[in-house]
Design a protein around this motif. Structure first.
Motif, PDB file in Angstrom:
ATOM      1  N   PRO A   1       0.806  -1.230   0.000  1.00  0.00           N
ATOM      2  CA  PRO A   1       0.000   0.000   0.000  1.00  0.00           C
ATOM      3  C   PRO A   1       0.835   1.273   0.000  1.00  0.00           C
ATOM      4  CG  PRO A   1      -0.921  -1.601   1.529  1.00  0.00           C
ATOM      5  CD  PRO A   1       0.399  -2.149   1.093  1.00  0.00           C
ATOM      6  N   LEU A   2       1.945   1.287   0.744  1.00  0.00           N
ATOM      7  CA  LEU A   2       2.825   2.465   0.748  1.00  0.00           C
ATOM      8  C   LEU A   2       3.421   2.688  -0.629  1.00  0.00           C
ATOM      9  CD1 LEU A   2       4.614   4.701   2.023  1.00  0.00           C
ATOM     10  CD2 LEU A   2       6.268   2.888   2.558  1.00  0.00           C
ATOM     11  N   TYR A   3       3.930   1.632  -1.253  1.00  0.00           N
ATOM     12  CA  TYR A   3       4.581   1.801  -2.543  1.00  0.00           C
ATOM     13  C   TYR A   3       3.585   2.230  -3.619  1.00  0.00           C
ATOM     14  CZ  TYR A   3       8.250  -0.728  -0.070  1.00  0.00           C
ATOM     15  OH  TYR A   3       9.182  -1.128   0.851  1.00  0.00           O
ATOM     16  N   LEU A   4       2.384   1.699  -3.583  1.00  0.00           N
ATOM     17  CA  LEU A   4       1.360   2.144  -4.534  1.00  0.00           C
ATOM     18  C   LEU A   4       1.053   3.619  -4.335  1.00  0.00           C
ATOM     19  CD1 LEU A   4      -1.134  -0.872  -4.451  1.00  0.00           C
ATOM     20  CD2 LEU A   4       0.358  -0.217  -6.361  1.00  0.00           C
ATOM     21  N   ALA A   5       0.927   4.045  -3.076  1.00  0.00           N
ATOM     22  CA  ALA A   5       0.620   5.451  -2.784  1.00  0.00           C
ATOM     23  C   ALA A   5       1.754   6.376  -3.209  1.00  0.00           C
ATOM     24  CB  ALA A   5       0.340   5.617  -1.289  1.00  0.00           C
ATOM     25  N   CYS A   6       2.970   5.841  -3.306  1.00  0.00           N
ATOM     26  CA  CYS A   6       4.133   6.657  -3.678  1.00  0.00           C
ATOM     27  C   CYS A   6       4.472   6.542  -5.162  1.00  0.00           C
ATOM     28  CB  CYS A   6       5.329   6.270  -2.832  1.00  0.00           C
ATOM     29  SG  CYS A   6       5.186   6.756  -1.089  1.00  0.00           S
ATOM     30  N   GLY A   7       3.552   5.988  -5.955  1.00  0.00           N
ATOM     31  CA  GLY A   7       3.725   6.017  -7.404  1.00  0.00           C
ATOM     32  C   GLY A   7       4.291   4.765  -8.032  1.00  0.00           C
ATOM     33  N   PHE A   8       4.515   3.714  -7.268  1.00  0.00           N
ATOM     34  CA  PHE A   8       4.998   2.463  -7.849  1.00  0.00           C
ATOM     35  C   PHE A   8       3.838   1.694  -8.472  1.00  0.00           C
ATOM     36  CE2 PHE A   8       8.496   3.530  -5.148  1.00  0.00           C
ATOM     37  CZ  PHE A   8       9.619   2.920  -5.704  1.00  0.00           C
ATOM     38  N   ALA A   9       4.134   0.961  -9.527  1.00  0.00           N
ATOM     39  CA  ALA A   9       3.137   0.121 -10.191  1.00  0.00           C
ATOM     40  C   ALA A   9       3.523  -1.341 -10.025  1.00  0.00           C
ATOM     41  CB  ALA A   9       3.046   0.475 -11.671  1.00  0.00           C
ATOM     42  N   MET A  10       2.507  -2.180  -9.923  1.00  0.00           N
ATOM     43  CA  MET A  10       2.733  -3.618  -9.794  1.00  0.00           C
ATOM     44  C   MET A  10       3.249  -4.190 -11.109  1.00  0.00           C
ATOM     45  SD  MET A  10       2.366  -6.112  -7.524  1.00  0.00           S
ATOM     46  CE  MET A  10       1.070  -5.552  -6.395  1.00  0.00           C
ATOM     47  N   VAL A  11       4.336  -4.938 -11.042  1.00  0.00           N
ATOM     48  CA  VAL A  11       4.861  -5.642 -12.212  1.00  0.00           C
ATOM     49  C   VAL A  11       4.407  -7.099 -12.180  1.00  0.00           C
ATOM     50  CG1 VAL A  11       6.949  -6.386 -13.423  1.00  0.00           C
ATOM     51  CG2 VAL A  11       6.846  -4.100 -12.378  1.00  0.00           C
ATOM     52  N   GLU A  12       4.607  -7.749 -11.032  1.00  0.00           N
ATOM     53  CA  GLU A  12       4.175  -9.137 -10.887  1.00  0.00           C
ATOM     54  C   GLU A  12       4.171  -9.510  -9.408  1.00  0.00           C
ATOM     55  OE1 GLU A  12       6.867 -12.087 -12.346  1.00  0.00           O
ATOM     56  OE2 GLU A  12       8.655 -11.046 -11.603  1.00  0.00           O
ATOM     57  N   GLU A  13       3.361 -10.481  -9.075  1.00  0.00           N
ATOM     58  CA  GLU A  13       3.420 -11.105  -7.766  1.00  0.00           C
ATOM     59  C   GLU A  13       4.129 -12.444  -7.907  1.00  0.00           C
ATOM     60  OE1 GLU A  13      -0.207 -11.297  -5.596  1.00  0.00           O
ATOM     61  OE2 GLU A  13      -0.810  -9.248  -6.095  1.00  0.00           O
ATOM     62  N   PHE A  14       4.960 -12.782  -6.914  1.00  0.00           N
ATOM     63  CA  PHE A  14       5.661 -14.056  -6.955  1.00  0.00           C
ATOM     64  C   PHE A  14       5.827 -14.560  -5.526  1.00  0.00           C
ATOM     65  CE2 PHE A  14       8.836 -10.786  -6.488  1.00  0.00           C
ATOM     66  CZ  PHE A  14       9.837 -11.318  -5.681  1.00  0.00           C
ATOM     67  N   GLU A  15       6.257 -15.790  -5.387  1.00  0.00           N
ATOM     68  CA  GLU A  15       6.448 -16.388  -4.070  1.00  0.00           C
ATOM     69  C   GLU A  15       7.886 -16.842  -3.912  1.00  0.00           C
ATOM     70  OE1 GLU A  15       2.144 -18.288  -2.829  1.00  0.00           O
ATOM     71  OE2 GLU A  15       3.609 -19.570  -3.872  1.00  0.00           O
ATOM     72  N   ILE A  16       8.355 -16.818  -2.670  1.00  0.00           N
ATOM     73  CA  ILE A  16       9.639 -17.409  -2.359  1.00  0.00           C
ATOM     74  C   ILE A  16       9.396 -18.596  -1.429  1.00  0.00           C
ATOM     75  CG2 ILE A  16      11.035 -15.351  -2.733  1.00  0.00           C
ATOM     76  CD1 ILE A  16      10.956 -14.824   0.264  1.00  0.00           C
ATOM     77  N   ALA A  17      10.167 -19.656  -1.651  1.00  0.00           N
ATOM     78  CA  ALA A  17      10.044 -20.870  -0.843  1.00  0.00           C
ATOM     79  C   ALA A  17      11.071 -20.816   0.275  1.00  0.00           C
ATOM     80  CB  ALA A  17      10.259 -22.096  -1.708  1.00  0.00           C
ATOM     81  N   LEU A  18      10.625 -21.049   1.500  1.00  0.00           N
ATOM     82  CA  LEU A  18      11.482 -20.973   2.674  1.00  0.00           C
ATOM     83  C   LEU A  18      11.461 -22.304   3.419  1.00  0.00           C
ATOM     84  CD1 LEU A  18      10.504 -17.411   3.936  1.00  0.00           C
ATOM     85  CD2 LEU A  18      12.503 -18.063   2.588  1.00  0.00           C
ATOM     86  N   PRO A  19      12.455 -22.557   4.283  1.00  0.00           N
ATOM     87  CA  PRO A  19      12.465 -23.812   5.037  1.00  0.00           C
ATOM     88  C   PRO A  19      11.162 -24.035   5.798  1.00  0.00           C
ATOM     89  CG  PRO A  19      14.570 -22.684   5.274  1.00  0.00           C
ATOM     90  CD  PRO A  19      13.662 -21.737   4.539  1.00  0.00           C
ATOM     91  N   GLY A  20      10.819 -25.297   5.982  1.00  0.00           N
ATOM     92  CA  GLY A  20       9.577 -25.639   6.655  1.00  0.00           C
ATOM     93  C   GLY A  20       8.403 -25.695   5.705  1.00  0.00           C
ATOM     94  N   ASP A  21       8.716 -25.755   4.394  1.00  0.00           N
ATOM     95  CA  ASP A  21       7.667 -25.809   3.366  1.00  0.00           C
ATOM     96  C   ASP A  21       6.737 -24.599   3.453  1.00  0.00           C
ATOM     97  OD1 ASP A  21       6.468 -26.945   1.153  1.00  0.00           O
ATOM     98  OD2 ASP A  21       5.005 -28.069   2.341  1.00  0.00           O
ATOM     99  N   ILE A  22       7.343 -23.438   3.700  1.00  0.00           N
ATOM    100  CA  ILE A  22       6.582 -22.190   3.804  1.00  0.00           C
ATOM    101  C   ILE A  22       6.835 -21.351   2.561  1.00  0.00           C
ATOM    102  CG2 ILE A  22       6.363 -20.020   5.091  1.00  0.00           C
ATOM    103  CD1 ILE A  22       7.049 -21.614   7.608  1.00  0.00           C
ATOM    104  N   ARG A  23       5.782 -20.856   1.999  1.00  0.00           N
ATOM    105  CA  ARG A  23       5.876 -19.983   0.826  1.00  0.00           C
ATOM    106  C   ARG A  23       5.348 -18.599   1.206  1.00  0.00           C
ATOM    107  NH1 ARG A  23       7.204 -23.107  -3.417  1.00  0.00           N
ATOM    108  NH2 ARG A  23       6.807 -21.435  -4.915  1.00  0.00           N
TER     109      ARG A  23
END
Length: 307
Positions: free
Chosen positions: A265-287
């Motif tokens: 929300p902060l970045y959108l309010a400051c003029g940034f546009a969404m390029v893509e959403e992605f996930e990172i995989a972390l230990p414990g099978d957490i994304r």
């Protein structure tokens, strides 16, 4: 402002003229508003300057060191006294500061004869140093765990804080990572980078971090965190504006970041546009979902304008 005009001004109008001259960094106009033998005090009785020569020298030194601007919050006029509550913001090449101030002006014969100043809370932005790393790591951990609520599960927040978030010392060495302090306490941090890494702390880096080409690649916005007690007070916006100015001065035409969901929300309010959403995989099978965002900027951008 001529002497006959000054003599006709009521105290509130004269004090406003002083504020306008201060914000214009016009020393001559300020000296025309103060009496020739005026005195300035740190409340109650610490003499700061007396007479036109000392007062002029004080203003010139202040304007040379930074670009201050006072924002009037409230004004009370009682007889020949005018009391202003202000926020004084100041910008320099290294950062900015914001200080609460109460000023009591005594007007005599159409000029300010005496003034007393009371300084309140002060917030400053400066380049982080390696000695700040323990404070920065503690701030990042507190911010990430507390402000992720409602965006990430407790497991996601803990995993990304443990394995991804933290200080990238290369940014500190590049003098492009900043700490924001309020009365000495660390309340925010963040920076920008001229290097390829998009996110992550030292522990997640696996190889060289080459420089970007400002003409064809976007500078990175990196590792923004705000203390929970200082959230939604404009610190993130101020920090982003400072980073944007510095990246623009380094010749970059765009900014790019990998934002957490709480930061989107902060970045959108400051003029940034969404390029893509992605996930990172972390230990414990957490994304953990992140957002890649981008903003075009002007190279060689001017310094942040006063609010």
């Amino acid at each position: 402002m001529t002497a006959p005009v000054k003599a006709r001004l009521q105290p509130p109008t004269l004090v406003q003229a002083q504020l306008d001259a201060f914000n214009a960094h016009d020393v001559d106009a300020l000296l025309a508003i103060y009496a020739a033998d005026a005195s300035l005090f740190q409340h109650p009785d610490e003499l700061l300057a007396r007479g036109a020569e000392q007062i002029g020298a004080r203003f010139r030194a202040r304007f040379a060191a930074a670009r201050p601007r006072a924002r009037l919050l409230h004004r009370i006029a009682i007889g020949n006294h005018v009391i202003d509550q202000e926020i004084v913001d100041a910008w320099s090449d290294d950062g900015w500061s914001s200080t609460e101030l109460v000023a009591n002006y005594e007007v005599r014969d159409g000029r300010i004869a005496r003034a007393w100043f009371i300084s309140g809370s002060s917030t400053t932005l400066r380049p982080a140093r390696r000695a700040d790393i323990p404070r920065l790591e503690a701030l990042i951990r507190r911010s990430a765990l507390a402000l992720s609520a409602g965006y990430y599960s407790a497991a996601q927040a803990a995993a990304v804080t443990e394995h991804v978030f933290g200080v990238d010392t290369q940014l500190i060495d590049d003098q492009s990572y900043f700490i924001v302090e309020r009365d000495g306490a660390a309340v925010a941090c963040g920076g920008w980078s001229r290097r390829r890494t998009l996110f992550g702390a030292d522990r997640s880096k696996t190889g060289p971090d080459p420089l970007l080409d400002p003409e064809h690649e976007a500078a990175r916005i990196r590792a923004f965190f705000v203390a929970p007690e200082a959230a939604r007070q404009g610190l993130g916006r101020r920090l982003l504006a400072h980073c944007e100015q510095q990246a623009g001065a380094a010749g970059f035409h765009a900014l790019e970041l990998a934002g957490t969901m709480p930061g989107v929300p902060l970045y959108l309010a400051c003029g940034f546009a969404m390029v893509e959403e992605f996930e990172i995989a972390l230990p414990g099978d957490i994304r953990v979902p992140l957002a890649r965002m981008r903003k075009a900027i002007a190279p060689h951008a001017p310094h942040i304008p006063a609010a």
